[in-house]
Design an enzyme around this catalytic site. Structure first.
Site, short mmCIF file in Angstrom:
data_model
loop_
_atom_site.label_atom_id
_atom_site.label_comp_id
_atom_site.label_asym_id
_atom_site.label_seq_id
_atom_site.Cartn_x
_atom_site.Cartn_y
_atom_site.Cartn_z
N GLU A 148 0.87 -1.18 0.00
CA GLU A 148 0.00 0.00 0.00
C GLU A 148 0.90 1.23 0.00
OE1 GLU A 148 -3.21 -0.14 -0.64
OE2 GLU A 148 -2.72 -2.25 -0.83
N CYS A 154 -1.89 9.31 4.15
CA CYS A 154 -1.91 8.90 2.74
C CYS A 154 -3.22 9.34 2.10
CB CYS A 154 -1.76 7.40 2.63
SG CYS A 154 -2.88 6.54 3.73
P1 NAD Z 1 8.77 4.78 3.56
O1 NAD Z 1 8.53 4.12 2.25
O2 NAD Z 1 9.91 5.69 3.66
O3 NAD Z 1 8.97 3.68 4.70
C1 NAD Z 1 7.99 2.68 4.95
C2 NAD Z 1 8.65 1.53 5.67
O4 NAD Z 1 9.58 0.91 4.79
C3 NAD Z 1 9.44 1.93 6.90
O5 NAD Z 1 9.25 0.97 7.91
C4 NAD Z 1 10.86 1.89 6.41
O6 NAD Z 1 11.80 1.66 7.43
C5 NAD Z 1 10.82 0.73 5.44
N1 NAD Z 1 11.87 0.67 4.44
C6 NAD Z 1 12.55 1.69 3.88
N2 NAD Z 1 13.43 1.21 2.98
C7 NAD Z 1 13.29 -0.13 2.95
C8 NAD Z 1 13.91 -1.18 2.23
N3 NAD Z 1 14.85 -0.96 1.34
N4 NAD Z 1 13.52 -2.46 2.48
C9 NAD Z 1 12.56 -2.72 3.38
N5 NAD Z 1 11.94 -1.76 4.09
C10 NAD Z 1 12.29 -0.49 3.89
O7 NAD Z 1 7.40 5.50 3.93
P2 NAD Z 1 7.09 6.35 5.23
O8 NAD Z 1 7.80 7.65 5.12
O9 NAD Z 1 7.28 5.54 6.44
O10 NAD Z 1 5.53 6.57 5.09
C11 NAD Z 1 4.97 7.57 4.29
C12 NAD Z 1 4.45 6.99 2.99
O11 NAD Z 1 3.54 5.95 3.28
C13 NAD Z 1 3.69 7.98 2.16
O12 NAD Z 1 4.04 7.81 0.81
C14 NAD Z 1 2.24 7.60 2.38
O13 NAD Z 1 1.37 7.97 1.34
C15 NAD Z 1 2.36 6.12 2.51
N6 NAD Z 1 1.24 5.54 3.23
C16 NAD Z 1 0.33 4.81 2.51
C17 NAD Z 1 -0.77 4.26 3.14
C18 NAD Z 1 -1.77 3.47 2.36
O14 NAD Z 1 -2.61 2.80 2.98
N7 NAD Z 1 -1.74 3.50 1.05
C19 NAD Z 1 -0.94 4.45 4.51
C20 NAD Z 1 0.01 5.18 5.22
C21 NAD Z 1 1.10 5.72 4.56
#
Ligand code: NAD
Length: 544
Positions: free
Chosen positions: A285, A319
């Site tokens: 997501e 989001c």
């Molecule tokens: P992010 O992508 O930076 O991080 C998300 C998670 O991924 C974190 O736990 C992070 O540590 C991990 N991560 C980062 N690099 C990784 C890798 N190489 N391998 C595995 N894991 C890794 O996102 P964020 O800043 O935590 O959250 C904000 C984003 O999330 C926004 O784009 C928002 O729109 C989205 N979001 C979407 C929903 C939805 O339901 N669609 C809900 C909430 C947030």
């Protein structure tokens, strides 16, 4: 058992509730500086490499210290999760669900504490933090009920002479990677859905919110979920995260976060590793660039309130947040005249103080990126309000509105994930829907109009996973608004909905041929025997 019902929110207008929250905030603040371990199979692990969780309302203030999980830790977590899966997979659904109901109860009791943690660690105001806890409770309760429902399996047509069933069995070891912005709710939802379905989990929380994740792990332990079912492994995504995404024994990955990280996970997980005997399932997501359309026939006051809440609630860091506002040209000036003063009136500051509606953005790099986008926006449109940092010692930004933006402008197309709203003019309603759909994302959207025909058109043509009419585009409720988006917003997993647990299971169909001795035993049920006899004859004919 009581049917599922979403939690009600805490009423902070009541002085007694305000007092409890103030006391809890003070207690949590007094406990800053603790160190938390990795938890694998119940064993607490400390490493030489550590990282901190910070208070975004006060630059540099450390909330707690965590271990930076590396590849060796990840491998250990995998071994434990694999071993635990062998017993957990056969634990009856009824028992698994009980753990979730217990967790919901514990969260209810620790509600203020969990809210206070989020106020400090991710800058949620009291109401937003309380809603986050309520959603986490809802996920536990709802998925508990869902696990019991799935346990019955669907009703199949019974072939004569057979007992035909389909059951939902777990997948294996799953890697759960949640974001920081709903640090309890989304983390709880993804983790509980995975383990109530009979899988074991390696939970890698966001490095911006490991404190609240550690509280979740405490609750897992308090509920006496067997050790090894949930393994808590904070650390940088690029290290342990990447390692486990690639791992041949990882059966599935449940990810919520940005588009770039999500797509990378999809790509890495798609490459079969030596020894891997399945196609990894990825629930991803991702981001949004959500639009609200305000039609010429809308109730302007109601739209003003809905847009304000959707764009600036939790600093626009949802989001589902409205980051594109599309106004029919006929009401553009009228809307803006009412809207801008309400945005300028928003109080920004440390959310420890109940009066502040907007807190800080999550961290320094988000803050810098948002200020860069504001500079871009000033060139791409007309700055209507905000456009600068707000006072204070944290990552505070004034709510910003940029008007008269072209639909192809960067601030109208790229996810900023902060309190910055881009506004475009539409010639008419058809044009407004066209603009709303002109994005690579498709998460949420809303339409304000009193015209039922236009509402019908939006229902048919506005291409988003979650559409709202005449209300804000944030605030999805578990069981009421199953949540997930189209296109680059992700795999449309519909969290909090009746299809969600399917993603964590695989269906096994069993056709049990009823042998003669078994039939004799059921002699007292003549109608069944008759059917079976008849069926046997038919069956032989068919198979010959
Ligand atoms: P992010 O992508 O930076 O991080 C998300 C998670 O991924 C974190 O736990 C992070 O540590 C991990 N991560 C980062 N690099 C990784 C890798 N190489 N391998 C595995 N894991 C890794 O996102 P964020 O800043 O935590 O959250 C904000 C984003 O999330 C926004 O784009 C928002 O729109 C989205 N979001 C979407 C929903 C939805 O339901 N669609 C809900 C909430 C947030």
């Amino acid at each position: 058992m009581k049917p599922f019902k979403p939690e009600t929110y805490t009423d902070f207008t009541k002085p007694a509730n305000r007092k409890i929250m103030e006391k809890t905030l003070a207690k949590i603040e007094s406990e800053f500086g603790k160190e938390y371990s990795i938890v694998i199979g119940g064993e607490r692990i400390k490493l030489d490499n550590k990282f901190h969780s910070y208070n975004p309302s006060k630059k540099g203030e450390v909330i707690a210290t965590f271990q930076k999980a590396d590849e060796k830790t990840a491998e250990k977590a995998m071994e434990v999760a694999l071993k635990t899966f062998e017993s957990w997979r056969y634990t009856p659904a009824k028992k698994r669900a009980q753990y979730l109901f217990r967790m919901a109860e514990i969260m209810r009791k620790r509600r203020y504490e969990l809210s206070a943690c989020m106020v400090f660690e991710v800058g949620k105001n009291w109401l937003e933090a309380d809603a986050d806890v309520a959603e986490a409770i809802d996920f536990c309760d709802y998925y508990g009920h869902e696990a019991l429902r799935y346990d019955h399996g669907p009703k199949l047509i019974q072939y004569p002479g057979e007992r035909d069933t389909q059951t939902y069995i777990p997948l294996g070891v799953g890697l759960v990677i949640p974001p920081w912005n709903f640090p309890l709710a989304i983390l709880t939802g993804m983790t509980t859905a995975a383990f109530v379905s009979g899988n074991t989990v390696i939970l890698k929380p966001s490095s911006d919110s490991p404190f609240i994740a550690a509280k979740f792990m405490e609750i897992v332990e308090q509920a006496q979920v067997p050790v090894g079912v949930v393994n808590f492994m904070p650390g940088p995504g690029a290290l342990a995260g990447d390692y486990l995404v690639r791992h041949p024994k990882t059966r599935f990955i449940a990810f919520t976060g940005s588009k770039s990280v999500g797509l990378r996970i999809v790509e890495l997980a798609g490459k079969t590793q030596p020894g891997q005997i399945w196609i990894k399932r990825v629930v991803a997501e991702m981001g949004g660039k959500d639009a609200i359309v305000v039609d010429s026939e809308a109730d302007i006051d109601s739209a003003v309130n809905g847009v304000r809440a959707s764009a600036f609630g939790y600093q626009g860091q949802k989001c589902s947040a409205c980051s594109r506002l599309i106004l029919d040209d006929k009401i553009y000036d009228k809307f803006m005249a009412k809207f801008i003063p309400t945005v300028e009136a928003i109080k920004v500051g440390p959310v420890k103080n109940f009066d502040n509606y907007m807190g800080p953005v999550i961290n320094e790099s988000a803050y810098k990126s948002m200020l860069e986008y504001i500079d871009i926006g000033k060139k791409e449109g007309q700055l209507m309000c905000g456009g600068e940092p707000a006072e204070g010692d944290g990552w505070f930004i004034r709510p910003t509105v940029i008007g008269d933006v072209d639909a192809k402008a960067r601030i109208f197309q790229e996810e900023i994930f902060g309190p910055i709203l881009a506004v475009a003019r539409a010639r008419d309603f058809n044009h407004a829907i066209e603009l709303a759909n002109d994005t690579e994302y498709g998460l949420t959207g809303a339409v304000y109009s009193k015209n039922p025909k236009k509402i019908e058109k939006a229902k048919r043509e506005f291409f988003v996973g979650n559409l709202y009419t005449n209300r804000k585009c944030t605030g999805a409720l578990v069981g009421v608004h199953p949540f997930g988006g189209f296109n680059m917003s992700g795999t449309d997993s519909k969290a909090g909905g009746p299809d969600y647990l399917l993603l964590f299971t695989q269906a096994k169909a069993v056709a049990e041929y009823i042998v003669k001795e078994t039939r004799k035993k059921v002699v007292e049920k003549p109608t069944k025997i008759k059917k079976a006899k008849h069926g046997k004859a038919k069956q032989h004919k068919k198979r010959s």
